[in-house]
Design a protein around this motif. Structure first.
Motif, short mmCIF file in Angstrom:
data_model
loop_
_atom_site.label_atom_id
_atom_site.label_comp_id
_atom_site.label_asym_id
_atom_site.label_seq_id
_atom_site.Cartn_x
_atom_site.Cartn_y
_atom_site.Cartn_z
N ALA A 347 0.83 -1.21 0.00
CA ALA A 347 0.00 0.00 0.00
C ALA A 347 0.86 1.25 0.00
CB ALA A 347 -0.93 -0.02 1.22
N ALA A 348 1.91 1.26 0.81
CA ALA A 348 2.80 2.43 0.85
C ALA A 348 3.48 2.65 -0.51
CB ALA A 348 3.85 2.25 1.94
N LEU A 350 2.36 1.72 -3.43
CA LEU A 350 1.35 2.16 -4.39
C LEU A 350 1.06 3.66 -4.24
CD1 LEU A 350 -0.60 1.36 -6.63
CD2 LEU A 350 -2.29 0.80 -4.88
N VAL A 351 0.95 4.12 -3.01
CA VAL A 351 0.69 5.55 -2.78
C VAL A 351 1.84 6.40 -3.29
CG1 VAL A 351 0.39 7.30 -0.99
CG2 VAL A 351 -0.86 5.15 -0.84
N LEU A 352 3.07 5.99 -2.97
CA LEU A 352 4.23 6.76 -3.40
C LEU A 352 4.37 6.76 -4.92
CD1 LEU A 352 6.82 5.65 -0.70
CD2 LEU A 352 5.65 7.85 -0.86
N TRP A 354 1.96 6.35 -7.15
CA TRP A 354 0.88 7.09 -7.81
C TRP A 354 1.11 8.60 -7.73
CZ3 TRP A 354 -2.14 5.20 -11.23
CH2 TRP A 354 -3.25 5.95 -11.67
N ARG A 355 1.78 9.07 -6.70
CA ARG A 355 2.06 10.49 -6.56
C ARG A 355 3.28 10.93 -7.35
NH1 ARG A 355 1.20 11.59 -0.04
NH2 ARG A 355 -1.06 11.25 0.01
N SER A 356 4.06 9.98 -7.85
CA SER A 356 5.30 10.31 -8.54
C SER A 356 5.05 10.62 -10.01
CB SER A 356 6.28 9.14 -8.41
OG SER A 356 7.41 9.34 -9.22
N ARG A 359 5.47 7.53 -12.35
CA ARG A 359 4.65 6.37 -11.98
C ARG A 359 4.55 5.34 -13.09
NH1 ARG A 359 1.08 10.68 -11.73
NH2 ARG A 359 -0.38 10.91 -13.46
#
Length: 546
Positions: A347-348, A350-352, A354-356, A359
């Motif tokens: 999850a961590a 995926l969050v990082l 998606w914000r990059s 990506r």
């Protein structure tokens, strides 16, 4: 990638857009990788090496290559009873036969050829990473991480593990030609298809490469055959990208289907897609191989396997010839903890991602790694749940992702650049030290099986193989001690007790032989009584209603 002005380039590397400084860094990465693996030239034959390279008397004949086209990899062990394995790898067999013609039976020459093959793969990693990211720095760091990663020692140092680096080189070469292809059925497309066909016939894990092709086209190309200079630009509509991905990957899918048909024809329906393990009753105190595990066993075991694989990739010191990872067949804390940690990490990430702004590059890394590893996650069909060599191809995605993250973080500020540079230097140094330290485990059978027993002392197969290796080396006392420790761990195993008695007899210790042989008779009789009681109980059960 745009040409940089005012920089003199070496003609050979001009097409790669490398300056002399960048060329020197790439050369240093290659030399460092060679230096790490040079100690392996002292290693000998280990485990399956004896069957494949030494005692295989027909290896040097053309019939070996010809028969390998229509039979499984280990057909030569017993041609009257086929298949001998679930591996259909004629290109690997051809490569081995050609190498045997050139290298003979001296293990040092074979080790040198494996180092060369690894260097080729490292250079391919650099070029593919450079094209995908549009950055020479990212490509160089990817090659550095990939070249010295301890997870690769198994695939590079163990001579029998030829298929993993060879198929990975074919896949990276196929992707390289695909990236640089011209529209239509160009030379690049044909070369990519040819290399992919070779990869399939080298290692079955390449079967999912068409999905990698589809992911590349979907993420990095605008429409059909229009290259994007970088992952940060618009890739067009979802629909056009899906159509383009399906169109480009279709020929690769057709090759995968053809491979499956060939595999079915060679191995037969029962062995083409799995290798059934023999099952049976307890015999002389030793349990036969277990039946296939339940779906719940997969659910409980998979997080532990994935976390161990991640540890092998990321943490220096975790890599090695074997890992004490076993099936989890009931709810236990380790299963839930591993699942929780894996979910949190996923999850961590995926969050990082998606914000990059990178990506799409990160997503491609994940697709490559997961698809390359997926065949090794069919846990019922492999002998060990975690083996480092299965990570040789997946680790390209990991190396590229780490390199992208490091370069982007370093660009934030001079202080960040210094911190990231220091961290990467320490990581690479730790990788190199670990790789050199664990190479000696593949020096000979005693070293290999000795480490296997040290890591997983409950494994009977490793212990018995260690005893055989020690006896072959003339270390009878060491073999006896290994058997004594085994009987202490498995006091009711009649096979170990019998082997210990025979070991004492071989050493002339008649009193010890008589004592241990009496124990063996007692355990055998008890096992036979339990088996007869079980058979009587089954026979007395009433027949079920129709």
């Amino acid at each position: 990638m745009a040409e940089r002005t005012g920089v003199t380039r070496i003609p050979v590397l001009r097409r790669w857009n490398l300056s002399p400084r960048e060329s020197a860094i790439l050369a240093a990465i290659v030399l460092a990788t060679i230096a790490i693996y040079l100690p392996s030239l002292r290693n000998g034959w280990v485990f399956d090496d004896w069957d494949i390279f030494v005692t295989n008397k027909i290896l040097h004949s053309w019939s070996f290559v010809w028969n390998s086209l229509f039979r499984d990899k280990f057909w030569f062990r017993n041609p009257a009873r086929l298949p001998q394995s679930e591996y259909y790898r004629p290109v690997e067999s051809t490569y081995i036969a050609a190498s045997a013609l050139l290298l003979g039976t001296h293990p040092a020459a074979w080790h040198l050829s494996k180092i060369v093959l690894h260097i080729i793969t490292v250079v391919l990693c650099f070029r593919v990473a450079q094209l995908l990211s549009g950055s020479v720095g990212i490509g160089l760091l990817t090659a550095a991480i990939y070249g010295v990663m301890p997870a690769h020692v198994d695939a590079v140092v163990w001579l029998s593990a030829i298929s993993e680096p060879l198929s990975t080189a074919f896949e990276l070469g196929a992707l390289l030609w695909l990236i640089g292809r011209q529209p239509g059925w160009s030379r690049g497309m044909l070369c990519a298809l040819g290399l992919y066909a070779c990869a399939q016939l080298t290692h079955e894990s390449a079967i999912l490469f068409p999905l990698v092709v589809a992911a590349y086209v979907f993420l990095f190309e605008r429409g059909a055959n229009q290259q994007l200079p970088g992952p940060s630009q618009n890739a067009g509509t979802i629909r056009s990208r899906i159509i383009a991905a399906a169109r480009v990957s279709a020929p690769f899918g057709a090759l995968a289907l053809a491979y499956l048909c060939a595999r079915l024809a060679v191995l037969g329906l029962h062995f083409a897609f799995s290798w059934p393990r023999p099952t049976g009753p307890v015999h002389l105190g030793q349990m036969a191989s277990p039946a296939p595990h339940r779906p719940v066993d997969f659910i409980l075991t998979m997080p532990v396997v994935l976390l161990t694989d991640l540890g092998v990739l990321a943490v220096p010191g975790v890599a090695g010839p074997v890992h004490a990872v076993h099936w989890i067949t009931r709810a236990s804390p380790i299963a839930f903890v591993a699942a929780g940690v894996f979910v949190i990490l996923a999850a961590a990430a995926l969050v990082l991602v998606w914000r990059s702004s990178d990506r799409r590059l990160y997503l491609f890394c994940a697709v490559w790694s997961l698809l390359a590893l997926a065949p090794a996650l069919k846990l019922n069909s492999i002998w060990e749940l975690v083996q480092d060599r299965y990570l040789y191809a997946p680790s390209f995605g990991w190396s590229l992702a780490v390199a992208v993250a490091a370069v982007r973080l370093a660009a934030a500020s001079p202080r960040a650049r210094a911190a990231v540079g220091t961290a990467m230097a320490l990581l690479l140094a730790a990788y190199m030290v670990t790789a050199i330290r664990i190479e000696h485990y593949w020096r000979d059978d005693v070293s290999f099986f000795g480490q296997c027993v040290a890591v997983d002392p409950t494994n009977l197969d490793y212990r018995l193989d260690l005893v055989i290796a020690m006896n072959k080396a003339g270390d009878f006392e060491g073999a006896a001690q290994a058997l004594e420790r085994g009987t202490a761990i498995h006091p009711n195993n009649a096979v170990l007790q019998k082997d210990l008695a025979q070991q004492y007899q071989k050493m002339g210790r008649q009193l010890d032989f008589a004592r241990e042989f009496r124990k063996f008779i007692k355990l055998s009789n008890a096992a036979a009584q339990r088996q007869r009681a079980a058979e009587s109980s089954d026979a007395s059960q009433p027949a079920s209603a129709p």
